[in-house]
Design a protein around this motif. Structure first.
Motif, PDB file in Angstrom:
ATOM      1  N   ALA A 139      52.345  37.363  42.972  1.00 63.94           N
ATOM      2  CA  ALA A 139      51.608  37.248  41.557  1.00 63.94           C
ATOM      3  C   ALA A 139      50.331  37.335  41.833  1.00 63.94           C
ATOM      4  O   ALA A 139      49.601  36.854  42.817  1.00 63.94           O
ATOM      5  CB  ALA A 139      51.957  35.796  41.026  1.00 63.94           C
ATOM      6  N   LYS A 140      49.746  38.033  40.630  1.00 62.44           N
ATOM      7  CA  LYS A 140      47.958  38.151  40.816  1.00 62.44           C
ATOM      8  C   LYS A 140      47.372  37.059  40.240  1.00 62.44           C
ATOM      9  O   LYS A 140      47.675  36.334  39.352  1.00 62.44           O
ATOM     10  CB  LYS A 140      47.613  39.472  39.980  1.00 62.44           C
ATOM     11  N   PRO A 141      46.483  36.555  41.038  1.00 62.17           N
ATOM     12  CA  PRO A 141      45.885  35.252  40.889  1.00 62.17           C
ATOM     13  C   PRO A 141      45.018  35.405  39.768  1.00 62.17           C
ATOM     14  O   PRO A 141      43.638  35.351  39.869  1.00 62.17           O
ATOM     15  CB  PRO A 141      45.063  34.892  42.276  1.00 62.17           C
ATOM     16  N   THR A 142      45.374  35.791  38.504  1.00 63.24           N
ATOM     17  CA  THR A 142      44.394  35.687  37.175  1.00 63.24           C
ATOM     18  C   THR A 142      44.031  34.363  36.828  1.00 63.24           C
ATOM     19  O   THR A 142      44.866  33.449  37.245  1.00 63.24           O
ATOM     20  CB  THR A 142      44.896  36.420  36.203  1.00 63.24           C
ATOM     21  N   LYS A 143      43.383  34.120  35.910  1.00 68.86           N
ATOM     22  CA  LYS A 143      42.872  32.993  35.203  1.00 68.86           C
ATOM     23  C   LYS A 143      44.122  32.482  34.528  1.00 68.86           C
ATOM     24  O   LYS A 143      44.724  31.113  34.611  1.00 68.86           O
ATOM     25  CB  LYS A 143      41.804  33.117  34.396  1.00 68.86           C
ATOM     26  N   ALA A 144      44.929  33.295  33.742  1.00 70.82           N
ATOM     27  CA  ALA A 144      46.084  32.864  33.028  1.00 70.82           C
ATOM     28  C   ALA A 144      47.096  32.358  34.113  1.00 70.82           C
ATOM     29  O   ALA A 144      47.602  31.240  33.825  1.00 70.82           O
ATOM     30  CB  ALA A 144      46.685  33.923  32.400  1.00 70.82           C
ATOM     31  N   TRP A 145      47.201  32.906  35.075  1.00 69.53           N
ATOM     32  CA  TRP A 145      48.407  32.622  36.190  1.00 69.53           C
ATOM     33  C   TRP A 145      47.966  31.220  36.505  1.00 69.53           C
ATOM     34  O   TRP A 145      48.884  30.421  36.976  1.00 69.53           O
ATOM     35  CB  TRP A 145      48.464  33.774  37.233  1.00 69.53           C
ATOM     36  N   SER A 146      46.681  30.916  36.998  1.00 65.47           N
ATOM     37  CA  SER A 146      46.297  29.733  37.750  1.00 65.47           C
ATOM     38  C   SER A 146      46.645  28.408  36.563  1.00 65.47           C
ATOM     39  O   SER A 146      47.035  27.690  37.124  1.00 65.47           O
ATOM     40  CB  SER A 146      44.784  29.947  38.152  1.00 65.47           C
ATOM     41  N   ASN A 147      46.126  28.851  35.360  1.00 68.32           N
ATOM     42  CA  ASN A 147      46.230  27.812  34.380  1.00 68.32           C
ATOM     43  C   ASN A 147      47.613  27.564  34.273  1.00 68.32           C
ATOM     44  O   ASN A 147      47.884  26.320  34.094  1.00 68.32           O
ATOM     45  CB  ASN A 147      45.490  28.207  33.264  1.00 68.32           C
TER      46      ASN A 147
END
Length: 682
Positions: free
Chosen positions: A373-381
């Motif tokens: 998974a790409k560590p985007t802000k949305a994924w992190s949240n």
């Protein structure tokens, strides 16, 4: 250290230099200038000889040279003797230092290095140093800032041990972790690592690296992110340069959304997860969720709050109708797909206010749990939201399943079938539950207060007092971090520079010895490691490497690589290994090499040395090779029952097929045949 500069003088003038206190350690020679860093006395014997004074040139005739002459000489010499501002090796891929041939004199204590380019030593650096439980810390932030930063970190560890004792860990059994706090411009960049060459975790302006022996955490102390509207949203299609940085903590209103304190909490959480899992990399979604959860812990001496959901990270409306939720479920769990979220009024839990609503959907669960998974802000949240709901939401009904899913995903890919087995629900339904959980505002948190009135969680914790670091400490810590980060050339120069300045700290000598051994210069490595051992350096790996070098030296001298060892040879090789036993962490290699030496000894080992092998098995009960060596020693030296117990334990833990077969053969030749004996490890 006295620096003496010899200038060109008339042929009749001569200098004599005598009474060296130690061998020269660094020399740069040009046609007219020579700089020697060693203790010496100079004398002049002939007319015309001159010495260089800080104020003027004086000849032995008593005449003063004009100051402009002195200035001219200084201008001529300065470029050749002054250090450059840049480090000794600024990423050009080669070292400016190489080992110098050993002196042919009668006394050579340690190897020397010589300069192979015209690059001169950089100026001494100014850092602070301190040690806190489990950590060696190097910082070039201000003294006050460093003290506050580390005081807070020590209290964070104490608070975490109250909330989650098993996670915080007890007494450290590893070499102290290195921590570098970069507080000056360029310091963090100079330590930037080659990620493809290192076992590293990189999260924004912080990273950690590790090998089998030790770990390091590097923090950019000056890195603070400000956001104009400070509103976080779920943005699955937008890349963010700070994604994955656990310290990107959204806050309503103006202010920082990232700070070095939370960055350190985040890195420490990832560090502890690796320790708990035996250095295995945890699933990305689990690691991110737990790091984000733990970094939000609020603590003081009187109260600790853990597990509070920071709603400012998520923009949503709690008044979504069940029709909308049903529509979301029909969209394969992509919550928000086809739903209009353009509501100006959003209520977060029990707080009402006008917030910007960007109306972005949650990620599908399959995408959230993907190993790549790409560590985007949305994924992190969303990782944070998923972890919080499973651990503290819905009356903790998903808590066990969440941990089970994380553990199973260490060895198998996460599929929807596995998800159902662990959590008892589908991806679609879990997506709906996440939106409901965020919308309702019914979030559980744990509050801890001291049991005794007036007590304080942090009572007895001493203040951290950093001191000025020595050049040896600076070079050693930076060198180790660069080595762990996959930058061997820069690491080598970092170790060598303080040595060239005359530093002889035992820990630095140990690091240099390990460096020389790594680069296959065994004679030089042996000298450094012998000196470090005599000075009682605290570095078990250095003692293990010294024992290996002594064994190879002994084998080369006897011409028998696998031959027997007499008592003197056994003692010579075991000496550093026995010293390593008394230093943390215990190392399986130490006990394994002790076993090899005892198996080759001409004389039977005494009971005390056999007991060392049992000590090793107790430290490493799942090491099949070590168990086999211990069992073989006891079988060979008259304790068949102890050997039988070890064999039974070795077979019980299902070690590899080769050693299982060897253990079976060993058991068959014991008195009483293959009568099994099992039980707890000895």
């Amino acid at each position: 250290m006295i620096f003496i500069i010899f200038l060109a003088v008339p042929p009749a003038a001569t200098f004599s230099v005598r009474n060296f206190a130690s061998p020269p350690v660094f020399a740069v020679t040009e046609k007219y200038i020579k700089l020697i860093t060693c203790n010496m006395r100079a004398s002049y014997k002939t007319p015309g000889a001159a010495v260089f004074s800080p104020l003027f040139l004086i000849t032995n005739t008593g005449r003063f040279c004009a100051i402009p002459v002195w200035i001219a000489l200084l201008v001529f010499c300065a470029p050749r003797i002054c250090a450059q501002d840049a480090p000794a090796a600024a990423g050009d891929g080669k070292s400016y230092f190489e080992p110098a041939p050993d002196d042919d004199g009668t006394v050579v204590k340690l190897p020397t290095y010589r300069v192979v380019e015209q690059r001169i030593l950089p100026p001494p650096e100014s850092w602070l140093y301190t040690a806190i439980p489990g950590f060696e810390v190097l910082s070039n932030a201000s003294r006050r800032g460093t003290r506050a930063f580390l005081d807070d970190f020590v209290r964070f560890q104490a608070a975490l041990s109250v909330v989650w004792p098993a996670f915080a860990g007890g007494k450290s059994t590893r070499t102290p972790t290195l921590m570098i706090i970069c507080g000056k411009t360029g310091a963090y960049e100079s330590l930037g690592l080659q990620a493809e060459e290192a076992d590293a975790g990189i999260y924004g302006r912080a990273f950690f690296v590790e090998d089998d022996e030790r770990s390091a955490i590097v923090i950019d102390y000056n890195y603070i992110i400000f956001d104009e509207n400070s509103v976080f949203s779920l943005e699955p299609d937008r890349e963010d340069e700070n994604a994955g940085l656990g310290s990107t903590v959204g806050q309503t209103g103006y202010g920082p959304i990232s700070d070095p304190f939370k960055t350190l909490y985040n890195q420490y959480t990832r560090f502890r997860l690796r320790r708990l899992l035996g250095k295995k990399a945890p699933p990305p979604w689990f690691e991110e969720g737990m790091a984000r959860l733990i970094e939000t812990m609020d603590f003081s001496g009187k109260r600790i709050e853990f597990g509070k959901l920071d709603e400012s990270k998520f923009i949503t409306s709690p008044y979504e109708s069940m029709d909308n939720l049903a529509q979301a479920a029909a969209n394969d769990g992509e919550i928000g797909s086809g739903i209009n979220h353009d509501l100006g009024l959003a209520i977060m839990g029990r707080k009402a206010g006008i917030l910007q609503n960007r109306g972005n959907p949650l990620l599908p669960m399959a995408k959230l749990l993907a190993p790549d998974a790409k560590p985007t802000k949305a994924w992190s949240n969303q990782c944070y939201l998923f972890a919080h709901m499973c651990l503290y939401g819905n009356r903790k009904e998903y808590q066990r399943g969440f941990i089970k899913l994380a553990m199973r995903s260490l060895s198998e890919p996460v599929t929807e079938e596995l998800f159902k087995q662990c959590l008892g629900t589908s991806y679609k339904k879990m997506g709906v539950k996440l939106r409901e959980y965020l919308a309702t505002g019914w979030h559980y948190a744990q509050i801890y207060e001291p049991s005794a009135r007036g007590a304080d969680f942090f009572a007895g914790i001493a203040k951290v007092e950093p001191r000025d670091a020595t050049q040896a400490e600076i070079g050693r810590v930076k060198g180790e971090v660069l080595r762990l980060g996959g930058r061997p050339v820069e690491s080598r120069d970092a170790f060598i520079i303080p040595y060239l300045r005359g530093e002889r700290d035992p820990a630095l000598l140990a690091s240099l010895g390990l460096l020389e051994s790594l680069e296959n210069r065994e004679d030089r490595a042996l000298k450094f490691l012998d000196a470090a051992a005599k000075a009682k350096a605290e570095r078990p790996r250095a003692y293990l490497e010294l024992a290996k070098l002594r064994l190879r030296k002994t084998e080369a001298a006897t011409g028998a690589p696998d031959g027997p060892l007499d008592d003197a040879q056994v003692d010579y090789i075991l000496e550093p290994l026995l010293a390593a036993r008394g230093q943390p962490p215990p190392m399986t290699g130490v006990y394994s090499l002790i076993g090899d030496v005892l198996l080759r000894a001409e004389q039977p080992p005494d009971a005390a040395r056999l007991e060392i092998m049992l000590e090793g098995v107790r430290h490493f009960p799942n090491d099949g090779v070590l168990i086999y060596k211990a069992a073989l020693l006891y079988a060979n030296h008259g304790d068949p029952e102890r050997a039988r117990t070890l064999i039974g334990h070795g077979l019980k833990i299902s070690i590899n097929a080769r050693y299982s077969a060897e253990l079976e053969k060993l058991r068959a030749r014991l008195p009483g045949g293959d009568r099994p004996k099992t039980g707890a490890p000895p």
